[in-house]
Write an enzyme that holds these catalytic residues in place. Structure first.
Site, PDB file in Angstrom:
ATOM      1  N   GLU A  50       0.822  -1.219   0.000  1.00 46.99           N
ATOM      2  CA  GLU A  50       0.000   0.000   0.000  1.00 46.99           C
ATOM      3  C   GLU A  50       0.854   1.266   0.000  1.00 46.99           C
ATOM      4  O   GLU A  50       1.261   1.752   1.049  1.00 46.99           O
ATOM      5  CB  GLU A  50      -0.935   0.010   1.222  1.00 46.99           C
ATOM      6  CG  GLU A  50      -1.842   1.242   1.260  1.00 46.99           C
ATOM      7  CD  GLU A  50      -2.790   1.278   2.461  1.00 46.99           C
ATOM      8  OE1 GLU A  50      -2.815   0.312   3.243  1.00 46.99           O
ATOM      9  OE2 GLU A  50      -3.506   2.282   2.618  1.00 46.99           O
TER      10      GLU A  50
ATOM     11  N   LYS B  75      -2.425  -2.036  -3.199  1.00 47.66           N
ATOM     12  CA  LYS B  75      -3.484  -1.157  -2.648  1.00 47.66           C
ATOM     13  C   LYS B  75      -3.050   0.291  -2.869  1.00 47.66           C
ATOM     14  O   LYS B  75      -2.419   0.909  -2.010  1.00 47.66           O
ATOM     15  CB  LYS B  75      -3.689  -1.463  -1.158  1.00 47.66           C
ATOM     16  CG  LYS B  75      -4.718  -0.560  -0.480  1.00 47.66           C
ATOM     17  CD  LYS B  75      -5.141  -1.087   0.883  1.00 47.66           C
ATOM     18  CE  LYS B  75      -6.002  -0.094   1.633  1.00 47.66           C
ATOM     19  NZ  LYS B  75      -6.628  -0.644   2.833  1.00 47.66           N
TER      20      LYS B  75
HETATM   21  C1  5MM Z   1      -7.607   2.225   8.838  1.00 50.04           C
HETATM   22  O1  5MM Z   1      -6.652   3.155   8.438  1.00 50.04           O
HETATM   23  C2  5MM Z   1      -5.370   2.587   8.136  1.00 50.04           C
HETATM   24  C3  5MM Z   1      -4.280   3.374   8.752  1.00 50.04           C
HETATM   25  O2  5MM Z   1      -4.409   3.328  10.102  1.00 50.04           O
HETATM   26  P1  5MM Z   1      -3.213   3.933  10.987  1.00 50.04           P
HETATM   27  O3  5MM Z   1      -2.813   5.238  10.345  1.00 50.04           O
HETATM   28  O4  5MM Z   1      -3.833   4.122  12.302  1.00 50.04           O
HETATM   29  O5  5MM Z   1      -2.124   2.923  10.965  1.00 50.04           O
HETATM   30  C4  5MM Z   1      -5.085   2.681   6.673  1.00 50.04           C
HETATM   31  O6  5MM Z   1      -3.906   1.987   6.346  1.00 50.04           O
HETATM   32  C5  5MM Z   1      -6.170   2.139   5.868  1.00 50.04           C
HETATM   33  O7  5MM Z   1      -6.165   0.746   5.958  1.00 50.04           O
HETATM   34  C6  5MM Z   1      -6.002   2.495   4.415  1.00 50.04           C
HETATM   35  O8  5MM Z   1      -5.337   3.711   4.235  1.00 50.04           O
HETATM   36  C7  5MM Z   1      -7.328   2.606   3.777  1.00 50.04           C
HETATM   37  O9  5MM Z   1      -8.130   3.426   4.572  1.00 50.04           O
HETATM   38  P2  5MM Z   1      -8.995   4.541   3.909  1.00 50.04           P
HETATM   39  O10 5MM Z   1      -9.708   5.174   5.070  1.00 50.04           O
HETATM   40  O11 5MM Z   1      -8.028   5.452   3.230  1.00 50.04           O
HETATM   41  O12 5MM Z   1      -9.907   3.820   2.950  1.00 50.04           O
END
Ligand code: 5MM
Length: 346
Positions: free
Chosen positions: A179, A221
């Site tokens: 990601e 991702k």
């Molecule tokens: C759930 O948010 C994840 C990051 O959490 P932390 O910053 O607390 O580690 C993040 O990696 C998330 O899985 C992805 O970015 C996708 O989340 P969004 O909200 O962007 O769809």
């Protein structure tokens, strides 16, 4: 053949099975605290457990969700009835995944930039999570845009860490979700986002190859190619879909089985509409499965409704299910904005 080759290929395919996507519910305690505090929900281990049980216990969620990305605390927790949450997920027909990175920290010498940490001891952590039932993992690198960033330093160190993580995952039986998130923050144009995303993906795939990551046993991702959040000119849904697909086609080998987007601060409806347009307008140009791995864009309506009050759980679950359903429809190019209205009327 590596020990886990067949299993990794089967897991990767199942993660991006037609009509399904991934649910990111791996907020670290700091991120979870920010989201709870906004709603006045007490920031306690018990409230986090209840919220995660609400999500996993949503009836029939596996209709649209192939797997869920958990946080370390969650993979060790049990439901109120004493069932491990990871077992609940499996029993419901969803694959458990785990966030392996330990967060983005300031990158020395590079003001405004971050590097994601977590490589030390990673082999042992992977072995433990595999034993606990995890079958895939996630590591997120964050790339900020400004007039003078990202630097090559930031792109290279983050891509290197992503690749080291991915190689260790494949050795230990977990499908790595790679990601690299190009942040939406800023007033940059969509063209500038394209340029940065293009360069980021180039560096990421160069490092994946250098570290001998097998591209047919991973999921990418990425963020979509978007106008910066505070840019005065916001690109249309069609332009976002067009530039996103062009950027991915230029950089992602066809051996990668699937791409599962993050939502990255887009509104729920935009994140769904963009995914849908990618399929309806440019689906024939995509050699990979293309779906979602959203956190905020699936969870937010449920979290807002739950508000920490357990009497609201059934309706919160209905909202979560509906958001998953709309995104699953978008992953097949079958979403229509009218479905949003139907959703709120049910
Ligand atoms: C759930 O948010 C994840 C990051 O959490 P932390 O910053 O607390 O580690 C993040 O990696 C998330 O899985 C992805 O970015 C996708 O989340 P969004 O909200 O962007 O769809």
């Amino acid at each position: 053949m590596g020990t886990y080759d067949r299993e990794l290929i089967a897991t990767a395919r199942a993660m991006v099975a037609p009509g399904k996507g991934l649910l990111a519910m791996d907020e670290s305690n700091g991120t979870c605290a920010k989201r709870f505090e906004k709603l006045g929900i007490p920031v306690t281990i018990e409230r986090r457990r209840t919220y995660r049980e609400l999500i996993i216990g949503t009836p029939n969620l596996a209709d649209y969700i192939s797997g869920a990305i958990l946080y370390d605390e969650t993979i060790r927790q049990s439901s109120q009835a004493g069932v491990p949450l990871v077992k609940m997920l499996e029993a419901a027909g969803m694959i458990p995944g785990i966030k392996l990175d330990l967060g983005a920290k300031d990158l020395p010498g590079c003001p405004g930039e971050k590097v994601t940490e977590g490589l030390d001891g990673l082999r042992e952590r992977i072995a433990e999570y595999y034993q606990m039932g995890a079958r895939f993992a996630k590591w997120r690198a964050v790339i900020a845009i400004d007039a003078s960033i990202p630097s090559d330093t930031c792109l290279i160190v983050n891509a290197h860490a992503l690749a080291r993580y991915a190689a260790l995952c494949q050795e230990g039986g977990l499908v790595p979700i790679v990601e690299p998130e190009v942040l939406i923050d800023g007033d940059h144009s969509i063209e500038r986002c394209y340029e940065v995303t293009d360069r980021t993906l180039q560096v990421v795939f160069a490092q994946l190859r250098l570290n001998r990551v097998e591209l047919d046993k991973m999921i990418l991702k990425p963020s979509m190619v978007l106008s910066g959040e505070s840019c005065s000119e916001q690109a249309s849904v069609d332009l976002v879909a067009q530039m996103t697909v062009r950027c991915l086609r230029d950089n992602v080998p066809t051996s990668v089985p699937g791409i599962a987007f993050l939502s990255g601060g887009q509104s729920n409806e935009r994140a769904t509409a963009h995914l849908n347009a990618i399929h309806t307008q440019y689906g024939s140009e995509c050699p990979w499965a293309v779906t979602f791995s959203y956190a905020r864009a699936i969870q937010q309506p449920a979290l807002d409704h739950w508000h920490g009050d357990d009497a609201n759980i059934p309706e919160a679950q209905r909202r979560l299910y509906q958001r998953a359903k709309l995104n699953a429809a978008a992953s097949m190019g079958q979403y229509m904005p009218e479905m949003e209205r139907e959703m709120s009327m049910v």
